[in-house]
Design a protein around this motif. Structure first.
Motif, PDB file in Angstrom:
ATOM      1  N   VAL A 184      80.885  60.616  45.590  1.00 23.37           N
ATOM      2  CA  VAL A 184      79.611  60.119  45.616  1.00 23.37           C
ATOM      3  C   VAL A 184      79.404  58.821  45.070  1.00 23.37           C
ATOM      4  O   VAL A 184      78.954  57.862  45.550  1.00 23.37           O
ATOM      5  N   ILE A 232      73.629  65.705  50.453  1.00 24.14           N
ATOM      6  CA  ILE A 232      74.152  64.634  49.686  1.00 24.14           C
ATOM      7  C   ILE A 232      72.948  63.465  49.123  1.00 24.14           C
ATOM      8  O   ILE A 232      73.369  62.958  48.003  1.00 24.14           O
ATOM      9  N   MET A 236      73.462  61.193  45.913  1.00 22.77           N
ATOM     10  CA  MET A 236      73.089  59.574  46.058  1.00 22.77           C
ATOM     11  C   MET A 236      72.048  59.067  45.135  1.00 22.77           C
ATOM     12  O   MET A 236      72.158  57.973  44.229  1.00 22.77           O
TER      13      MET A 236
END
Ligand SMILES: [Zn+2]
Length: 584
Positions: A184, A232, A236
């Motif tokens: 990440v 995701i 983020m």
């Protein structure tokens, strides 16, 4: 556009130098000449690539022959902004790399300095002055491969992360935990780096119903560059929140922050805004440094008289230059533009700012932090021990800062700052009210620039009005257009023969491109008050606004409204805009 360039150049003097130095035999020369002709490449390039002699030796001779310094690009940290000033294909094709930018000067490494077409091209494309260096083809390749590596490796990275997140158990992790996962971190870093290297001004991370879309704004247009599975997105956003030091667990309220990130050895500042939407948090990142390129005097939109005045006054080695106006009038941009013009090798520029809006290469910038006792005044005192030539202070807002600024100017420094007054003519009075001596105030002031931002007419839907006279008449009671035009004629900015009815005034209807507002973009209107010797005496005797204005009128100094009306006559904006910003 480069196909037609004749690259076959024997350059007999150069060849003589090479054979004198024993770097080439007659036989080799003939072969290389033929090769250069066949490949349509400069002789120096062909020679460099086929010569068995060490690169250092060849560069030494090149450097002597062309009377240019040589540069080892492998030892240089090159800013992505700088190397991207020209497209990679051009760099590759012509063996040329821009590796440094100082103010309005760029350093260009070339294998064939005799390639004048490419020099002209770069000069035109960037609008900057070129200083040439010689280098080897190998150095050029090295610099360019570094540049290319970032974007290609991030593509791989995106693919890799895509698969990881799809396949594994990371679904069960909290966003906070995921934010610390290496993939990440790498993903966010690569999105940021890629944005910078592709000259994006903004990064948008927008949640959709099932996915999250990343877009870059390049040249004003949003381009979709990636799409990820929704899960995701939270990681983020959490990662970006951590970087910008804002609350991770706040999901309901909009939040703002900023952070700096290292891209190719350059500290780049980003401004962050996170807002809640139906599909989750939307993040917008603004790349603050991108503006540096736009900071040229021409971009400020000054009329040609003001342009000249500023250009002359800025070269003074000491004194004070102040930009003034309310918040949001563009003072900071003006100040940074002046700093960019002054930013040259051998000049030590230090700033104390709040906040640092743009990071500028070669300038020492300090952020004030009152909670830690670092104020404009204390920061300024510290900077004075750094032997600066030029000081920039974000704002003069108290008498202590004003006092130190005046003392610095008295002791041979050029001081740039902003001050909060309604107009340029009020500045001396404001300083005197802050407790400054009239004599000192009159002695140190060089120039005051008052300004406002006005909206520009939309170029897509503006059209000439049929009756300029009627338009002027209907606005004359709010702003004295006729006397402004008289003044503009007097100083040569409007043709003295022109009649009111010959003026070309514009109106706009509003269209899709301007969201039906009739306006698109903004520009500054200015009053540039240079402190003449006569004005100095007036300030020393009586620094009041009225006395200063009276003297300025004698010297035909334009007021902001005059400059605004000039810009209406030029068809750039409207009387309404000038009235709106000058009457507030
Ligand atoms: Zn329009």
């Amino acid at each position: 556009m480069f196909e037609s360039i004749n690259k076959v150049k024997g350059d007999s003097v150069f060849v003589k130098t090479l054979s004198r130095e024993g770097l080439i035999t007659k036989k080799e020369l003939n072969i290389l000449r033929k090769k250069s002709k066949n490949d349509e490449r400069f002789f120096s390039e062909v020679f460099f690539e086929s010569s068995p002699h060490p690169k250092e030796k060849i560069l030494e001779i090149f450097s002597k022959h062309y009377e240019l310094p040589k540069v080892d690009l492998k030892k240089k940290k090159i800013s992505p902004f700088v190397i991207n000033l020209i497209p990679a294909e051009i760099s590759q094709q012509h063996n040329v790399v821009i590796f440094k930018k100082i103010g309005e000067i760029i350093h260009v490494a070339m294998v064939s300095p005799e390639n004048s077409q490419i020099v002209d091209f770069i000069e035109k494309k960037t609008g900057l002055k070129i200083v040439k260096f010689v280098t080897s083809p190998d150095d050029i390749r090295h610099a360019l491969s570094k540049k290319n590596k970032i974007s290609s490796s991030s593509d791989d990275l995106l693919r890799m992360i895509d698969l990881n997140i799809e396949g594994d158990h990371s679904r069960d992790l909290s966003p906070e935990k995921m934010a610390d996962m290496v993939p990440v971190i790498k993903l966010v870093n690569s999105l940021i780096e890629r944005a910078v290297t592709s000259n994006a001004s903004d990064i948008h991370i927008q949640p959709m119903e099932k996915t999250v879309v990343v877009r870059y704004r390049i040249d004003g247009i949003l381009n979709k560059i990636a799409e990820f599975p929704k899960n995701i997105s939270q990681a983020m956003v959490a990662r970006i929140k951590i970087m910008s030091d804002i609350k991770i667990d706040e999901h309901m309220a909009p939040q703002d922050g900023r952070f700096q990130h290292d891209v190719n050895g350059q500290k780049i500042a980003f401004r962050v805004s996170v807002i809640p939407t139906l599909n989750g948090p939307k993040v917008a990142l603004r790349v603050l440094e991108m503006k540096e390129k736009m900071l040229t005097l021409r971009r400020l939109g000054l009329n040609k008289n003001d342009f000249k005045t500023i250009k002359n006054e800025i070269s003074s080695p000491h004194g004070i230059i102040l930009a003034t106006g309310p918040t949001g009038a563009g003072k900071t941009t003006t100040l940074y533009t002046l700093l960019q013009m002054l930013n040259k090798d051998g000049v030590n520029i230090c700033t104390v700012e709040d906040p640092i809006e743009y990071g500028i290469e070669n300038i020492n910038q300090m952020q004030i932090k009152p909670s830690a006792g670092l104020t404009f005044a204390s920061g300024l005192k510290a900077l004075l021990r750094q032997d600066p030539n030029i000081l920039m202070i974000g704002e003069i807002r108290d008498s202590e800062t004003a006092g130190i600024s005046i003392n610095s100017a008295m002791t041979g420094h050029l001081v740039l700052s902003t001050i909060h007054t309604n107009n340029a003519f009020l500045v001396p009075q404001r300083l005197i009210e802050m407790g400054m001596q009239q004599y000192l105030t009159g002695t140190v002031l060089n120039m005051m620039i008052g300004q406002r931002l006005v909206r520009k007419l939309c170029p897509h839907c503006k059209s000439k009005t049929r009756k300029p006279e009627a338009l002027i008449e209907s606005h004359q009671m709010f702003i004295d257009i006729e006397s402004s035009i008289k003044k503009l004629k007097k100083v040569g900015l409007v043709n003295s023969n022109i009649k009111i009815d010959d003026l070309k005034l514009y109106k706009s209807r509003g269209c899709k491109k301007c969201s039906n507002t009739g306006y698109k973009g903004r520009m500054g209107i200015y009053e540039v008050l240079k402190v003449s010797e006569a004005m100095r005496r007036v300030i020393i005797m009586d620094g009041g606004e009225q006395a200063v204005k009276k003297q300025a009128d004698k010297e035909n100094v334009l007021r902001m409204a005059d400059d605004g009306i000039l810009k209406v006559i030029n068809g750039t904006t409207t009387f309404e805009e000038i009235i709106r910003v000058t009457k507030e």
